[in-house]
Design a protein around this motif. Structure first.
Motif, PDB file in Angstrom:
ATOM      1  N   UNK A   1       0.113   3.646  -3.992  1.00 36.58           N
ATOM      2  CA  UNK A   1       1.082   2.802  -4.698  1.00 36.58           C
ATOM      3  C   UNK A   1       2.277   3.634  -5.166  1.00 36.58           C
ATOM      4  N   UNK A   2       2.033   4.864  -5.561  1.00 32.14           N
ATOM      5  CA  UNK A   2       3.136   5.756  -5.939  1.00 32.14           C
ATOM      6  C   UNK A   2       4.096   5.927  -4.770  1.00 32.14           C
ATOM      7  N   UNK A   3       3.561   6.141  -3.564  1.00 35.62           N
ATOM      8  CA  UNK A   3       4.409   6.260  -2.370  1.00 35.62           C
ATOM      9  C   UNK A   3       5.167   4.963  -2.099  1.00 35.62           C
ATOM     10  N   UNK A   4       4.474   3.829  -2.213  1.00 35.02           N
ATOM     11  CA  UNK A   4       5.115   2.534  -1.998  1.00 35.02           C
ATOM     12  C   UNK A   4       6.208   2.292  -3.034  1.00 35.02           C
ATOM     13  N   UNK A   5       5.921   2.638  -4.278  1.00 38.39           N
ATOM     14  CA  UNK A   5       6.899   2.434  -5.355  1.00 38.39           C
ATOM     15  C   UNK A   5       8.168   3.247  -5.105  1.00 38.39           C
ATOM     16  N   UNK A   6       8.011   4.452  -4.581  1.00 37.63           N
ATOM     17  CA  UNK A   6       9.190   5.283  -4.297  1.00 37.63           C
ATOM     18  C   UNK A   6      10.074   4.621  -3.249  1.00 37.63           C
ATOM     19  N   UNK A   7       9.471   4.024  -2.227  1.00 43.91           N
ATOM     20  CA  UNK A   7      10.271   3.378  -1.180  1.00 43.91           C
ATOM     21  C   UNK A   7      10.961   2.120  -1.695  1.00 43.91           C
ATOM     22  N   UNK A   8      10.408   1.518  -2.762  1.00 44.09           N
ATOM     23  CA  UNK A   8      10.993   0.312  -3.345  1.00 44.09           C
ATOM     24  C   UNK A   8      11.846   0.619  -4.577  1.00 44.09           C
ATOM     25  N   UNK A   9      12.064   1.893  -4.834  1.00 36.82           N
ATOM     26  CA  UNK A   9      12.867   2.345  -5.981  1.00 36.82           C
ATOM     27  C   UNK A   9      12.302   1.861  -7.315  1.00 36.82           C
ATOM     28  N   UNK A  10      10.969   1.789  -7.408  1.00 35.38           N
ATOM     29  CA  UNK A  10      10.320   1.452  -8.675  1.00 35.38           C
ATOM     30  C   UNK A  10       9.981   2.764  -9.378  1.00 35.38           C
ATOM     31  N   UNK A  11      10.447   2.915 -10.585  1.00 30.73           N
ATOM     32  CA  UNK A  11      10.189   4.133 -11.352  1.00 30.73           C
ATOM     33  C   UNK A  11       8.977   3.903 -12.249  1.00 30.73           C
ATOM     34  N   UNK A  12       7.774   4.245 -11.733  1.00 35.57           N
ATOM     35  CA  UNK A  12       6.538   4.033 -12.491  1.00 35.57           C
ATOM     36  C   UNK A  12       5.678   5.285 -12.441  1.00 35.57           C
ATOM     37  N   UNK A  13       4.899   5.474 -13.487  1.00 39.94           N
ATOM     38  CA  UNK A  13       3.982   6.616 -13.562  1.00 39.94           C
ATOM     39  C   UNK A  13       2.613   6.212 -13.020  1.00 39.94           C
ATOM     40  N   UNK A  14       1.786   7.207 -12.769  1.00 36.48           N
ATOM     41  CA  UNK A  14       0.421   6.948 -12.325  1.00 36.48           C
ATOM     42  C   UNK A  14      -0.346   6.174 -13.390  1.00 36.48           C
ATOM     43  N   UNK A  15      -0.099   6.482 -14.661  1.00 32.72           N
ATOM     44  CA  UNK A  15      -0.782   5.773 -15.744  1.00 32.72           C
ATOM     45  C   UNK A  15      -0.372   4.302 -15.785  1.00 32.72           C
ATOM     46  N   UNK A  16       0.888   4.017 -15.513  1.00 36.01           N
ATOM     47  CA  UNK A  16       1.349   2.622 -15.484  1.00 36.01           C
ATOM     48  C   UNK A  16       0.690   1.868 -14.333  1.00 36.01           C
ATOM     49  N   UNK A  17       0.569   2.512 -13.188  1.00 36.62           N
ATOM     50  CA  UNK A  17      -0.112   1.894 -12.044  1.00 36.62           C
ATOM     51  C   UNK A  17      -1.569   1.625 -12.401  1.00 36.62           C
ATOM     52  N   UNK A  18      -2.205   2.591 -13.025  1.00 36.97           N
ATOM     53  CA  UNK A  18      -3.606   2.421 -13.429  1.00 36.97           C
ATOM     54  C   UNK A  18      -3.750   1.240 -14.383  1.00 36.97           C
ATOM     55  N   UNK A  19      -2.838   1.105 -15.338  1.00 37.05           N
ATOM     56  CA  UNK A  19      -2.896  -0.010 -16.277  1.00 37.05           C
ATOM     57  C   UNK A  19      -2.833  -1.347 -15.558  1.00 37.05           C
TER      58      UNK A  19
END
Length: 105
Positions: A54-72
């Motif tokens: 998801x971190x990789x996907x978020x980068x391609x979509x220009x979403x600035x999120x942390x691993x902790x936010x994804x976990x939440x």
């Protein structure tokens, strides 16, 4: 009766402290949920792997999120029964998740 711990005996290392919820921009919650759901299928995947994908996907979509936010958001999707959980989902390397399988009728 045991004596209370003295301040010197309390483990104050940052990695031993409980993780507090991270503030997630409400404008990206739906996009983040979709990113999580897009990397999952009917097979079990370790939470740590899902977060990395998801971190990789978020980068391609220009979403600035942390691993902790994804976990939440993974925890929230599991609580909403949109994901199935195996093990302790909060232990990223041990817990596993998958898309909820809906039986065909």
């Amino acid at each position: 009766m045991s004596e209370p711990k003295l301040d010197a005996e309390i483990d104050v290392r940052p990695e031993r402290q409980p993780k507090l919820p991270v503030a997630i921009d409400p404008n990206i919650v739906e996009a983040l949920d979709q990113a999580i759901l897009s990397v999952l299928d009917g097979d079990w995947h370790k939470v740590a792997i899902v977060i990395a994908r998801v971190t990789d996907t978020a980068k391609t979509q220009a979403l600035d999120v942390s691993a902790q936010a994804i976990a939440q958001r993974i925890y929230a999707l599991a609580d909403d029964k949109r994901l199935e959980v195996q093990g302790n989902v909060r232990r990223w390397r041990a817990g596993e998740v998958r898309l909820k399988i809906v039986p065909a009728t």
